[in-house]
Design a protein around this motif. Structure first.
Motif: not given
Length: 182
Positions: A133-161
């Motif tokens: 969906i982001a690609f169709r909006l013309g966004i490539d690549p996307v920036l995704i951030t997470c708190d330094e101590d949010n291990v779960a969110s970091e894993k999600v972001i890494r799984k998303g490439g």
């Protein structure tokens, strides 16, 4: 099967239950700068009525339009809800462009999964569904951030490439491609 959709009024009851869950874990206070926190402060006293909830949904959907009114410093954003039938599981927002603040702190994509639905892969599924969906909006690549101590969110972001770039102001910053693999 869960799916990422534009906000709809049919999930009203489940949405209210989810917001109560977020509030029970302390979300919505003046120090909560997240999407959920801001919306709890702004709308929670009005969400209960079907008419007010319909207006809220209309405003969320309109925020994707370039010419919609929004606070100074805010950019157009596409809000999507992750639902299973009429059951609200979470939300994801795609900001159409970066301001200096979003470049440092918020990124293009932010997401929240309701507390009772966490640790089931929903955040990863939402992010993977949102990248095209982001690609169709013309966004490539996307920036995704997470708190330094949010291990779960970091894993999600890494799984998303997501590829780690650096840490700024307590936020880890990752860039993820949105272009489909050939």
């Amino acid at each position: 099967m869960p799916e990422l959709i534009a906000p709809l009024t049919r999930v009203h009851r489940s949405f209210l239950e989810a917001m109560a869950e977020f509030q029970s874990e302390g979300r919505g206070g003046t120090d909560d700068n997240t999407m959920v926190g801001s919306e709890i402060r702004t709308y929670s006293d009005r969400w209960a009525t079907p008419e007010a909830f319909e207006q809220y949904v209309t405003e969320l959907r309109a925020d994707a339009e370039e010419d919609s009114p929004r606070p100074v410093g805010y950019v157009p954003g596409t809000t999507l809800w992750y639902v299973d039938g009429d059951h609200y599981l979470g939300r994801l927002a795609i900001r159409h462009r970066l301001t200096p603040k979003l470049l440092e702190w918020g990124g293009h994509i932010g997401y929240d999964v309701r507390p009772s639905a966490r640790r089931r892969g929903h955040a990863t599924a939402m992010l993977l569904a949102a990248l095209p969906i982001a690609f169709r909006l013309g966004i490539d690549p996307v920036l995704i951030t997470c708190d330094e101590d949010n291990v779960a969110s970091e894993k999600v972001i890494r799984k998303g490439g997501g590829v780690y770039e650096d840490t700024r102001k307590g936020k880890k910053r990752f860039w993820a491609p949105t272009r489909p693999l050939s």
